[in-house]
Scaffold this motif. Structure first.
Motif, mmCIF file in Angstrom:
data_model
loop_
_atom_site.group_PDB
_atom_site.id
_atom_site.type_symbol
_atom_site.label_atom_id
_atom_site.label_comp_id
_atom_site.label_asym_id
_atom_site.label_seq_id
_atom_site.Cartn_x
_atom_site.Cartn_y
_atom_site.Cartn_z
ATOM 1 N N PRO A 45 0.695 -1.239 -0.004
ATOM 2 C CA PRO A 45 -0.119 0.199 -0.174
ATOM 3 C C PRO A 45 0.917 1.312 -0.102
ATOM 4 C CG PRO A 45 -0.901 -1.613 1.648
ATOM 5 C CD PRO A 45 0.255 -2.013 1.108
ATOM 6 N N ALA A 46 2.076 1.231 0.452
ATOM 7 C CA ALA A 46 2.796 2.492 0.498
ATOM 8 C C ALA A 46 3.559 2.917 -0.800
ATOM 9 C CB ALA A 46 3.899 2.073 1.664
ATOM 10 N N ARG A 47 3.223 1.970 -2.051
ATOM 11 C CA ARG A 47 3.849 2.165 -3.125
ATOM 12 C C ARG A 47 2.914 2.648 -4.170
ATOM 13 N NH1 ARG A 47 8.072 -2.377 -4.313
ATOM 14 N NH2 ARG A 47 8.324 -0.928 -6.382
ATOM 15 N N ALA A 48 1.301 2.755 -4.000
ATOM 16 C CA ALA A 48 0.528 2.749 -4.836
ATOM 17 C C ALA A 48 0.782 3.878 -5.696
ATOM 18 C CB ALA A 48 -1.028 2.897 -4.078
ATOM 19 N N GLY A 49 1.424 5.131 -5.242
ATOM 20 C CA GLY A 49 1.635 6.150 -5.987
ATOM 21 C C GLY A 49 2.466 5.810 -7.346
ATOM 22 N N GLU A 50 3.246 4.795 -7.252
ATOM 23 C CA GLU A 50 4.006 4.411 -8.191
ATOM 24 C C GLU A 50 3.524 3.932 -9.432
ATOM 25 O OE1 GLU A 50 7.283 1.708 -7.186
ATOM 26 O OE2 GLU A 50 7.354 2.641 -4.944
ATOM 27 N N MET A 90 -8.022 1.351 -1.911
ATOM 28 C CA MET A 90 -8.527 0.316 -1.195
ATOM 29 C C MET A 90 -9.636 0.774 -0.028
ATOM 30 S SD MET A 90 -5.202 -2.018 -0.422
ATOM 31 C CE MET A 90 -4.261 -0.669 0.569
ATOM 32 N N ILE A 91 -10.008 2.040 -0.174
ATOM 33 C CA ILE A 91 -10.944 2.300 0.853
ATOM 34 C C ILE A 91 -12.340 1.749 0.405
ATOM 35 C CG2 ILE A 91 -12.036 4.494 1.871
ATOM 36 C CD1 ILE A 91 -9.661 5.920 0.819
ATOM 37 N N GLU A 169 -10.006 5.074 8.036
ATOM 38 C CA GLU A 169 -10.494 4.368 6.752
ATOM 39 C C GLU A 169 -10.753 2.813 7.017
ATOM 40 O OE1 GLU A 169 -8.571 7.608 3.585
ATOM 41 O OE2 GLU A 169 -7.451 5.587 4.197
ATOM 42 N N GLN A 170 -11.713 2.161 6.416
ATOM 43 C CA GLN A 170 -11.930 0.876 6.522
ATOM 44 C C GLN A 170 -11.268 0.406 5.078
ATOM 45 O OE1 GLN A 170 -15.853 -0.572 7.596
ATOM 46 N NE2 GLN A 170 -15.969 1.352 9.006
ATOM 47 N N VAL A 171 -10.496 -0.466 4.881
ATOM 48 C CA VAL A 171 -9.648 -0.870 3.841
ATOM 49 C C VAL A 171 -9.746 -2.306 3.336
ATOM 50 C CG1 VAL A 171 -8.183 1.190 3.611
ATOM 51 C CG2 VAL A 171 -7.512 -0.800 4.995
ATOM 52 N N THR A 172 -9.464 -2.805 2.232
ATOM 53 C CA THR A 172 -9.427 -4.096 1.994
ATOM 54 C C THR A 172 -7.924 -4.548 1.961
ATOM 55 O OG1 THR A 172 -9.336 -3.598 -0.600
ATOM 56 C CG2 THR A 172 -11.514 -4.116 0.607
ATOM 57 N N MET A 173 -7.334 -4.684 3.240
ATOM 58 C CA MET A 173 -5.997 -5.168 3.208
ATOM 59 C C MET A 173 -5.937 -6.366 4.207
ATOM 60 S SD MET A 173 -3.976 -1.535 3.818
ATOM 61 C CE MET A 173 -2.746 -2.389 4.798
ATOM 62 N N ARG A 174 -4.780 -7.041 4.375
ATOM 63 C CA ARG A 174 -4.583 -8.058 5.163
ATOM 64 C C ARG A 174 -3.126 -8.144 5.321
ATOM 65 N NH1 ARG A 174 -6.622 -12.280 2.584
ATOM 66 N NH2 ARG A 174 -8.680 -12.593 3.434
ATOM 67 N N ASP A 175 -2.753 -8.057 6.498
ATOM 68 C CA ASP A 175 -1.231 -8.231 6.861
ATOM 69 C C ASP A 175 -0.064 -7.312 6.192
ATOM 70 O OD1 ASP A 175 -1.921 -10.304 8.781
ATOM 71 O OD2 ASP A 175 -1.594 -11.763 7.046
ATOM 72 N N GLY A 176 -1.049 -5.906 5.998
ATOM 73 C CA GLY A 176 -0.210 -5.016 5.228
ATOM 74 C C GLY A 176 -0.117 -5.119 3.835
ATOM 75 N N ARG A 177 -1.188 -5.986 3.438
ATOM 76 C CA ARG A 177 -0.746 -6.054 1.850
ATOM 77 C C ARG A 177 -2.268 -5.963 1.324
ATOM 78 N NH1 ARG A 177 3.679 -7.988 -0.937
ATOM 79 N NH2 ARG A 177 2.708 -9.758 -1.714
ATOM 80 N N PRO A 289 9.414 16.423 11.463
ATOM 81 C CA PRO A 289 9.591 15.475 10.472
ATOM 82 C C PRO A 289 8.418 14.279 10.373
ATOM 83 C CG PRO A 289 11.451 14.683 12.135
ATOM 84 C CD PRO A 289 10.700 16.163 12.577
ATOM 85 N N VAL A 290 7.893 14.005 9.206
ATOM 86 C CA VAL A 290 6.710 13.273 9.185
ATOM 87 C C VAL A 290 7.409 11.884 8.995
ATOM 88 C CG1 VAL A 290 4.534 12.553 7.921
ATOM 89 C CG2 VAL A 290 5.063 15.033 8.700
ATOM 90 N N GLY A 291 8.364 12.008 8.226
ATOM 91 C CA GLY A 291 9.008 10.518 7.857
ATOM 92 C C GLY A 291 8.481 10.221 6.492
ATOM 93 N N PRO A 292 9.401 9.189 5.641
ATOM 94 C CA PRO A 292 8.829 8.625 4.444
ATOM 95 C C PRO A 292 7.788 7.726 4.638
ATOM 96 C CG PRO A 292 11.097 7.751 4.995
ATOM 97 C CD PRO A 292 10.803 8.792 6.057
ATOM 98 N N PRO A 293 7.048 7.072 3.521
ATOM 99 C CA PRO A 293 6.131 5.948 3.641
ATOM 100 C C PRO A 293 6.989 4.805 4.028
ATOM 101 C CG PRO A 293 5.780 7.268 1.401
ATOM 102 C CD PRO A 293 7.149 7.866 2.248
ATOM 103 N N GLN A 294 6.303 3.992 4.755
ATOM 104 C CA GLN A 294 6.765 2.772 5.430
ATOM 105 C C GLN A 294 6.156 1.669 4.586
ATOM 106 O OE1 GLN A 294 9.388 2.749 7.809
ATOM 107 N NE2 GLN A 294 9.326 4.860 7.042
ATOM 108 N N PRO A 295 6.778 0.565 4.502
ATOM 109 C CA PRO A 295 6.107 -0.573 3.663
ATOM 110 C C PRO A 295 5.031 -1.303 4.581
ATOM 111 C CG PRO A 295 8.606 -0.773 3.884
ATOM 112 C CD PRO A 295 8.346 0.397 4.564
ATOM 113 N N GLY A 296 4.017 -1.509 3.804
ATOM 114 C CA GLY A 296 3.040 -2.223 4.455
ATOM 115 C C GLY A 296 1.922 -1.083 5.086
ATOM 116 N N VAL A 297 2.333 0.289 4.766
ATOM 117 C CA VAL A 297 1.393 1.224 5.569
ATOM 118 C C VAL A 297 0.909 2.283 4.516
ATOM 119 C CG1 VAL A 297 1.156 3.030 7.251
ATOM 120 C CG2 VAL A 297 2.717 1.069 7.681
#
Length: 497
Positions: A45-50, A90-91, A169-177, A289-297
């Motif tokens: 989910p962290a890479r959707a913008g790509e 995935m909202i 947000e309620q999303v369609t995810m499981r285990d960060g995927r 600093p907010v920090g960069p996107p994290q994998p699975g988030v």
């Protein structure tokens, strides 16, 4: 012999239709214009913008939008197994009960809230995980706090009957995927003897003989090939499905004749009634600093529903909040810690009054679609989206963000006064990726499909996707598209009895 069906499009609706027909013993061929979902960015989910402008994006654009500063708006659409549900955030939003009751009042018999509510529940309790059981990032927690400081209520379950308020947000995810309907419905039966999945195959048109759909034509010219079937289901989305119908000779007679397309059925509303949700950015840089996107988030975890006027029966805005600055075509403005530190409160319009159209520029697959959202043509849309921008500016200035994070408004910025926000909206509005209406269902003669989603005047042909919505829902259209897939599949099976 089992009944054979070609389903066009492996997106949200098409994947569900495919699974239900396979389970019922149909001989199903699922045709997808794109390839398999092997790109790792789809699953994180962290890479959707790509995925925008990538091979998995149809990368469509509107014609210049007269009321949106003459800009051509990018319309990301999924060209991959999973469709646009492979690209989106995935909202999951059931939307307002009044949306579906409005459909029924307009002639979509059997589509009222009492009919669709159990389908939502079945989807959420069956194959597709829908969850808000994940930790909010620090900036997202502060956005919620700032919205409460602004006067909004915290809504713990916007799918519980009341949309209004700030929510996780309620999303369609499981285990960060990511989990979409292709993954949940089709992949488990992909090796079934009565299912064939054909990828990298674009459908040119439906083959119609003696008033009946008997298959689809893949490609064109020397690469053309035909797939025959007893029935055809178009689930190519609000832009793909009407384009296929038009190339098949099903559409406005004058337009088809101008392009040299043989008229199979004069259907003036194919491609008409196009409408979409819109967003407009309000971007903040931060001292902390907010920090960069994290994998699975996901970079978006919260949103809100709000009424721009007190006399509205339902919310007309749905801002979505990102943990990154969504610069888009705007010039990045670095904060104290650089241009990556910040967040975006994307003001959102979810009850548009403007109506556009989709037309062909030619009969070939390479001929660009003429997509006109008529974005912001109706002044009511401008007023609502501008009100949402002003609200986002106020939220960003609340202590939970301005003091705790040192948030500073980068855009629109202090040079844009509140009374000039309407112009900002026209210069910056973008799609919320929710096009609908181009194959509208109803009981009137102008409706493209009847309430059982059968294309009027053509036997053996249905459209089962978001294009059939008479009016757009109050919120993200992915969950309603899933319901359309479930009910549409049921209608196919009932009519075969």
């Amino acid at each position: 012999m089992p009944r054979s069906v070609v389903v066009v499009g492996a997106g949200t609706s098409g994947s569900i239709v495919t699974r239900r027909l396979v389970d019922a013993g149909y001989d199903v061929t699922l045709v997808e214009a794109g390839g398999y979902d092997t790109n790792p960015a789809i699953h994180d989910p962290a890479r959707a913008g790509e995925l925008w402008h990538a091979a998995e994006d149809w990368d469509l654009y509107t014609v210049p939008q007269e009321h949106a500063a003459g800009r051509r708006l990018h319309l990301p659409r999924g060209r991959v197994t999973g469709g646009s549900h492979a690209l989106n955030a995935m909202i999951w939003v059931r939307c307002a009960a009044s949306d579906y009751d409005g459909w029924e009042r307009s002639g979509a018999t059997g589509w009222g809230w009492s009919a669709v509510a159990p389908v939502f529940e079945a989807i959420e309790n069956d194959l597709l995980p829908v969850t808000d059981d994940y930790p909010l990032t620090p900036i997202q927690r502060s956005i919620v706090d700032a919205a409460v400081e602004e006067g909004l209520e915290r809504n713990p379950d916007y799918n519980g009957g009341t949309l209004d308020g700030i929510s996780q947000e309620q999303v369609t995810m499981r285990d960060g995927r990511r989990v979409n309907t292709w993954m949940a419905y089709v992949r488990p039966v992909e090796d079934a003897a009565n299912l064939r999945v054909v990828t990298d195959a674009e459908v040119h048109s439906v083959i119609v003989e003696d008033g009946r759909a008997v298959g689809v034509r893949l490609g064109e010219g020397s690469e053309q090939r035909d797939l025959r079937a007893d029935e055809v289901v178009l689930a190519a989305g609000a832009l793909g499905s009407p384009a296929i119908l038009l190339r098949s000779g099903i559409g406005p007679r004058a337009d088809l004749e101008t392009l040299g397309i043989d008229v199979v059925r004069d259907a003036p509303a194919v491609g008409a009634d196009l409408h979409d949700h819109l967003l407009s950015p309000v971007i903040f840089t931060t001292r902390e600093p907010v920090g960069p996107p994290q994998p699975g988030v996901s970079v978006t975890q919260t949103h809100l529903f709000w009424r721009s006027r007190d006399d509205l029966a339902e919310p007309d805005t749905q801002p979505i909040h990102f943990s990154v600055p969504m610069w888009g075509e705007l010039e990045p403005r670095p904060g104290t810690h650089g241009p990556g530190d910040g967040f975006s409160l994307m003001a959102g319009l979810v009850t548009p009054h403007s109506r556009g159209s989709l037309r062909l520029s030619g009969a070939g697959l390479a001929d660009p679609l003429l997509i006109d959202l008529a974005a912001l043509e109706d002044e009511r849309d401008v007023a609502a989206l501008a009100a949402s921008v002003r609200q986002a500016r106020r939220i960003g200035a609340r202590p939970a963000l301005a003091e705790a994070w040192g948030a500073t408004e980068a855009y629109p910025g202090p040079e844009v006064a509140d009374e000039d926000v309407e112009d900002w909206v026209r210069r910056t509005s973008i799609t919320y990726h929710h096009q609908v209406g181009t194959c509208r269902m109803g009981s009137d003669d102008r409706a493209v499909v009847d309430p059982r989603l059968r294309v009027r005047g053509i036997a053996g042909l249905r459209v089962i996707d978001a294009s059939v919505m008479p009016t757009i829902t109050t919120g993200n259209t992915n969950a309603p598209a899933a319901v359309i897939g479930e009910i549409g599949a049921r209608l196919v099976l009932e009519d075969a009895d």
